[in-house]
Design a protein around this motif. Structure first.
Motif, PDB file in Angstrom:
ATOM      1  N   LEU A 170      18.346  32.311 -17.054  1.00  0.00           N
ATOM      2  CA  LEU A 170      18.519  31.253 -16.069  1.00  0.00           C
ATOM      3  C   LEU A 170      19.684  30.334 -16.376  1.00  0.00           C
ATOM      4  CD1 LEU A 170      14.978  29.950 -15.076  1.00  0.00           C
ATOM      5  CD2 LEU A 170      16.791  30.743 -13.565  1.00  0.00           C
ATOM      6  N   ILE A 171      20.017  30.231 -17.659  1.00  0.00           N
ATOM      7  CA  ILE A 171      21.142  29.376 -18.030  1.00  0.00           C
ATOM      8  C   ILE A 171      22.444  30.157 -18.003  1.00  0.00           C
ATOM      9  CG2 ILE A 171      22.201  28.062 -19.888  1.00  0.00           C
ATOM     10  CD1 ILE A 171      19.587  26.998 -20.647  1.00  0.00           C
ATOM     11  N   TYR A 172      22.468  31.292 -18.669  1.00  0.00           N
ATOM     12  CA  TYR A 172      23.720  32.030 -18.793  1.00  0.00           C
ATOM     13  C   TYR A 172      24.211  32.632 -17.490  1.00  0.00           C
ATOM     14  CZ  TYR A 172      24.293  31.729 -23.839  1.00  0.00           C
ATOM     15  OH  TYR A 172      24.506  31.281 -25.110  1.00  0.00           O
ATOM     16  N   ALA A 173      23.280  33.052 -16.626  1.00  0.00           N
ATOM     17  CA  ALA A 173      23.714  33.706 -15.385  1.00  0.00           C
ATOM     18  C   ALA A 173      24.554  32.794 -14.504  1.00  0.00           C
ATOM     19  CB  ALA A 173      22.505  34.256 -14.637  1.00  0.00           C
ATOM     20  N   PRO A 174      24.007  31.646 -14.086  1.00  0.00           N
ATOM     21  CA  PRO A 174      24.846  30.795 -13.243  1.00  0.00           C
ATOM     22  C   PRO A 174      26.101  30.297 -13.952  1.00  0.00           C
ATOM     23  CG  PRO A 174      22.802  29.675 -13.824  1.00  0.00           C
ATOM     24  CD  PRO A 174      22.662  31.073 -14.285  1.00  0.00           C
ATOM     25  N   LEU A 175      25.986  30.025 -15.262  1.00  0.00           N
ATOM     26  CA  LEU A 175      27.156  29.549 -16.002  1.00  0.00           C
ATOM     27  C   LEU A 175      28.259  30.591 -16.020  1.00  0.00           C
ATOM     28  CD1 LEU A 175      26.059  27.573 -19.166  1.00  0.00           C
ATOM     29  CD2 LEU A 175      27.434  26.805 -17.265  1.00  0.00           C
ATOM     30  N   SER A 176      27.862  31.822 -16.281  1.00  0.00           N
ATOM     31  CA  SER A 176      28.865  32.873 -16.345  1.00  0.00           C
ATOM     32  C   SER A 176      29.493  33.106 -14.983  1.00  0.00           C
ATOM     33  CB  SER A 176      28.243  34.167 -16.857  1.00  0.00           C
ATOM     34  OG  SER A 176      27.566  33.926 -18.063  1.00  0.00           O
ATOM     35  N   ALA A 177      28.662  33.081 -13.948  1.00  0.00           N
ATOM     36  CA  ALA A 177      29.199  33.253 -12.595  1.00  0.00           C
ATOM     37  C   ALA A 177      30.191  32.142 -12.292  1.00  0.00           C
ATOM     38  CB  ALA A 177      28.061  33.250 -11.579  1.00  0.00           C
ATOM     39  N   ALA A 178      29.804  30.910 -12.627  1.00  0.00           N
ATOM     40  CA  ALA A 178      30.683  29.770 -12.364  1.00  0.00           C
ATOM     41  C   ALA A 178      31.981  29.888 -13.163  1.00  0.00           C
ATOM     42  CB  ALA A 178      29.964  28.467 -12.686  1.00  0.00           C
ATOM     43  N   ALA A 179      31.848  30.337 -14.416  1.00  0.00           N
ATOM     44  CA  ALA A 179      33.040  30.463 -15.254  1.00  0.00           C
ATOM     45  C   ALA A 179      33.989  31.511 -14.674  1.00  0.00           C
ATOM     46  CB  ALA A 179      32.649  30.821 -16.688  1.00  0.00           C
ATOM     47  N   ALA A 225      25.855  19.404 -13.397  1.00  0.00           N
ATOM     48  CA  ALA A 225      25.000  20.586 -13.470  1.00  0.00           C
ATOM     49  C   ALA A 225      25.459  21.498 -14.600  1.00  0.00           C
ATOM     50  CB  ALA A 225      25.011  21.325 -12.136  1.00  0.00           C
ATOM     51  N   LEU A 226      26.765  21.726 -14.672  1.00  0.00           N
ATOM     52  CA  LEU A 226      27.299  22.585 -15.721  1.00  0.00           C
ATOM     53  C   LEU A 226      27.037  21.995 -17.103  1.00  0.00           C
ATOM     54  CD1 LEU A 226      30.704  23.612 -14.118  1.00  0.00           C
ATOM     55  CD2 LEU A 226      28.724  25.078 -14.513  1.00  0.00           C
ATOM     56  N   ALA A 227      27.248  20.690 -17.228  1.00  0.00           N
ATOM     57  CA  ALA A 227      27.030  20.048 -18.526  1.00  0.00           C
ATOM     58  C   ALA A 227      25.572  20.202 -18.951  1.00  0.00           C
ATOM     59  CB  ALA A 227      27.412  18.569 -18.462  1.00  0.00           C
ATOM     60  N   TYR A 228      24.679  20.027 -17.991  1.00  0.00           N
ATOM     61  CA  TYR A 228      23.256  20.154 -18.296  1.00  0.00           C
ATOM     62  C   TYR A 228      22.922  21.554 -18.779  1.00  0.00           C
ATOM     63  CZ  TYR A 228      18.265  19.248 -17.826  1.00  0.00           C
ATOM     64  OH  TYR A 228      16.939  19.070 -18.079  1.00  0.00           O
ATOM     65  N   LYS A 272      33.322  25.534 -22.254  1.00  0.00           N
ATOM     66  CA  LYS A 272      34.184  24.357 -22.114  1.00  0.00           C
ATOM     67  C   LYS A 272      35.616  24.808 -21.850  1.00  0.00           C
ATOM     68  CE  LYS A 272      32.993  21.986 -25.934  1.00  0.00           C
ATOM     69  NZ  LYS A 272      32.798  20.837 -26.870  1.00  0.00           N
ATOM     70  N   ALA A 273      36.050  25.780 -22.615  1.00  0.00           N
ATOM     71  CA  ALA A 273      37.414  26.274 -22.451  1.00  0.00           C
ATOM     72  C   ALA A 273      37.614  26.898 -21.080  1.00  0.00           C
ATOM     73  CB  ALA A 273      37.737  27.280 -23.550  1.00  0.00           C
ATOM     74  N   ALA A 274      36.622  27.690 -20.648  1.00  0.00           N
ATOM     75  CA  ALA A 274      36.752  28.379 -19.361  1.00  0.00           C
ATOM     76  C   ALA A 274      36.929  27.388 -18.220  1.00  0.00           C
ATOM     77  CB  ALA A 274      35.530  29.249 -19.115  1.00  0.00           C
ATOM     78  N   PHE A 275      36.162  26.306 -18.235  1.00  0.00           N
ATOM     79  CA  PHE A 275      36.259  25.363 -17.133  1.00  0.00           C
ATOM     80  C   PHE A 275      37.443  24.419 -17.273  1.00  0.00           C
ATOM     81  CE2 PHE A 275      32.758  26.778 -14.837  1.00  0.00           C
ATOM     82  CZ  PHE A 275      31.704  27.055 -15.683  1.00  0.00           C
ATOM     83  N   TYR A 276      37.920  24.248 -18.489  1.00  0.00           N
ATOM     84  CA  TYR A 276      39.042  23.340 -18.688  1.00  0.00           C
ATOM     85  C   TYR A 276      40.376  24.013 -18.406  1.00  0.00           C
ATOM     86  CZ  TYR A 276      41.420  19.306 -20.684  1.00  0.00           C
ATOM     87  OH  TYR A 276      42.183  18.193 -20.852  1.00  0.00           O
ATOM     88  N   LEU A 277      40.418  25.300 -18.637  1.00  0.00           N
ATOM     89  CA  LEU A 277      41.677  26.042 -18.539  1.00  0.00           C
ATOM     90  C   LEU A 277      42.438  25.854 -17.227  1.00  0.00           C
ATOM     91  CD1 LEU A 277      43.455  27.879 -20.222  1.00  0.00           C
ATOM     92  CD2 LEU A 277      42.227  29.839 -19.301  1.00  0.00           C
ATOM     93  N   PRO A 278      41.789  25.935 -16.067  1.00  0.00           N
ATOM     94  CA  PRO A 278      42.551  25.762 -14.833  1.00  0.00           C
ATOM     95  C   PRO A 278      43.261  24.414 -14.743  1.00  0.00           C
ATOM     96  CG  PRO A 278      40.364  26.615 -14.350  1.00  0.00           C
ATOM     97  CD  PRO A 278      40.374  26.248 -15.789  1.00  0.00           C
ATOM     98  N   GLY A 279      42.738  23.421 -15.439  1.00  0.00           N
ATOM     99  CA  GLY A 279      43.351  22.097 -15.376  1.00  0.00           C
ATOM    100  C   GLY A 279      44.568  21.958 -16.263  1.00  0.00           C
ATOM    101  N   VAL A 280      44.804  22.967 -17.090  1.00  0.00           N
ATOM    102  CA  VAL A 280      45.892  22.888 -18.049  1.00  0.00           C
ATOM    103  C   VAL A 280      47.226  23.314 -17.433  1.00  0.00           C
ATOM    104  CG1 VAL A 280      46.749  24.310 -19.945  1.00  0.00           C
ATOM    105  CG2 VAL A 280      44.703  22.987 -20.257  1.00  0.00           C
TER     106      VAL A 280
END
Lengths: 275, 304
Positions: A11-20, B101-104, B118-126
């Motif tokens: 539940l945590i990794y799935a949405p996170l990975s998709a978002a990433a 949501a992501l931070a949580y 952290k790196a994945a989401f920060y990268l586009p801003g670089v």
């Protein structure tokens, strides 16, 4: 219990990975687009994985535009601005943090106050000033606003304030000149803050668009971002070349970020939290 | 200072005077530059806003408040104002909610996973906003863009992301959100990390659900950080220029003309520096008022 944990992990990794993946998609598209053969660029459905890799776009980029000059300009401007910014702001940071002189607080607050004003508000008078000084289309004009920043002064002052006074006093007792104290003690000790400021400066200068757009008239003197805008105008539908140029501007920053990640990510909390 | 007059009575006074001069020496380069490139322009913009500046010979003519009158009577100003507000209202809540949501989600992960995300989401801003604008221009392309292709796969008609007046602004805002998650994510993650687990343990003992814990422990304790982010991100969103300039040039039909873009056009397309300065002053006062309002309104029960 085990099943609940497994479910939680998914539940945590799935949405996170998709978002990433979504967050990284544009960059992936950029990089693959710069090496995809021209015929496949506008194909529908698009190739997610490039069929064949080509450097043709880069070749055309360097042939048809002064991209190499743009690269050189960007490197020169970013390096000079970063070095000056770091040196001047560290000096000012030390002065504000550790030396008592009349007007210390007032000047520092005035410096901070300028941070409140959006850059676009000052760009017009700044442009007219540079024009008045005859610095349009010169590197001096390009670099002038970048050589010292209020944020840099703030960052360095905050950090240097945390250097123990005893260290400095001991050096003063030993007869060190102020400059020696700064150079031999403060500067080395401030490495984390200096590194952060250097990274932020370099990034901001490398990516800067509006000011170079206004100052540099001659297209050989453009920096990369302005050059890219130029490509967008002149080679409008040539996505290959556009992506190649954009990749050229992006790759150095991406590499810098991946290797010096620590300093990028640490830098935020250094300046923003717990003033 | 640890070594005060009590330990060095004879040397303290002359030393302090002498050191004062060094203070000025150290701050001189930075402060000198900032005075020239920051302070002077800030003061000048007010003066410029009240004159008519002729570019040809640099002469100026006092016109008082005429530039301001012209600004407020120009319909484009109100369009730009509305566009800027709408843009801000899309970007800030959306980016902040996503980042929260992501931070949580990232918070309970092991350090290596945290660093990766952290790196994945920060990268586009670089990378430069110019780079992002150009890629997204392609992604948004009505005929060959990836987005319309994906929509087509699920059976949705192609969208004119940048050509449709009604959604162009949203398209530009989406770029900002997608590439601007890094900073809020990092700050919120750090703030969540600072919340003592004791609170959650006590809540667990009292039988509070996850949701309740989030609402009554996490959220209130994040308020200072959220407030800071709201203010900073709002100020930032009022300054959007690069993507508009590259993607839509303020169009279609002024749909994406923001205040900053309008200022740019006044100054560097119509060469009316006086008018542009007046518009810039209005922008500045607006941003200032907004920041103060947000600060007051949102920090009513924040404790530091």
């Amino acid at each position: 219990m085990m099943r609940r944990n497994r479910l939680l992990i998914i539940l945590i990794y799935a949405p996170l990975s998709a978002a990433a993946l979504l967050a990284l998609l544009p960059l992936y598209w950029l990089l693959t687009g710069s090496v995809k053969p021209a015929a496949t660029l506008l194909k529908m459905p698009p190739d997610f994985v490039p069929h064949g890799v080509t450097l043709e776009h880069f070749r055309r980029l360097f042939e048809l535009t002064p991209a190499l000059a743009w690269l050189g300009n960007s490197v020169f401007a970013a390096v000079v601005a970063t070095v000056c910014n770091v040196v001047f702001c560290s000096m000012a940071g030390y002065g504000f943090a550790k030396i008592r002189f009349p007007g210390n607080r007032t000047l520092f607050w005035a410096c901070l106050a300028t941070m409140m004003v959006p850059a676009q508000v000052t760009v017009i008078p700044l442009f007219l000033l540079v024009r008045h000084l005859g610095l349009i289309n010169t590197y001096a004009g390009l670099l002038l606003p970048a050589l010292a920043t209020a944020f840099g002064v703030f960052l360095m002052k905050q950090f240097i304030s945390t250097v123990p006074d005893s260290l400095i006093e001991a050096a003063r007792i030993d007869g060190c000149s102020e400059f020696m104290i700064f150079w031999r003690i403060i500067f080395p000790v401030s490495k984390p803050a200096v590194a952060t400021l250097a990274i932020l400066s370099f990034t901001s200068n490398w990516n800067s668009f509006l000011w170079p757009l206004l100052v540099m008239v001659d297209n050989r003197r453009w920096t990369l971002p302005v050059g890219l805008a130029g490509i967008n105008d002149n080679f409008f539908a040539d996505y290959g070349m556009t992506m190649a140029g954009a990749a050229g501007a992006a790759i150095p920053m991406i590499v810098l970020f991946l290797t010096l990640q620590r300093y990028f990510l640490k830098g935020l909390t250094l300046g923003a939290v717990k003033g | 200072m640890s070594l005060e007059p009590s330990t060095l009575p004879a040397l303290s006074l002359p030393r302090r005077c002498w050191r004062g001069r060094w203070g000025y020496a150290f701050i001189a380069p930075a402060i000198g530059l900032l005075t020239l490139t920051s302070l002077y322009p800030i003061l000048q913009v007010f003066r410029l806003s009240m004159i008519h500046y002729r570019v040809a010979d640099g002469s100026s003519q006092w016109t008082g408040v005429r530039n301001y009158a012209e600004t407020f009577s120009n319909e484009l100003f109100y369009i730009a104002l509305r566009n800027t507000f709408v843009y801000s209202l899309i970007v800030v809540p959306l980016a902040l909610t996503l980042a929260l949501a992501l931070a949580y989600l990232v918070h309970p992960l092991p350090p290596r996973a945290q660093t990766f995300f952290k790196a994945a989401f920060y990268l586009p801003g670089v990378v430069s906003s110019v780079v992002l604008a150009l890629v997204w221009a392609w992604l948004y392309n009505a005929d060959f863009g990836l987005l319309n292709y994906l929509l087509g796969v699920v059976g949705i008609e192609p969208v004119m992301w940048l050509g449709d007046r009604r959604i162009a602004l949203f398209s530009v805002a989406l770029i900002t959100v997608a590439s601007g998650l890094g900073v809020p994510l990092l700050l919120l993650l750090a703030a969540i990390g600072n919340i003592s687990p004791d609170y959650y343990e006590a809540a667990d003992l009292d039988g509070a659900s996850r949701l309740q814990q989030f609402r009554f422990i996490t959220l209130p304790l994040l308020k200072p950080t959220l407030l800071y982010l709201v203010v900073v991100m709002t100020i930032g969103s009022f300054q959007v220029f690069d993507s508009v300039y590259l993607l839509t040039d303020g169009g279609p039909s002024y749909a994406t003309t923001t205040l900053v873009f309008m200022i740019y056009e006044s100054a560097f397309r119509f060469y009316d520096f006086g008018l542009a300065s007046a518009q810039a002053v209005v922008l500045f006062l607006l941003v200032l008022a907004l920041a103060m309002a947000q600060f007051k309104w949102l920090s009513s029960d924040v404790e530091y």
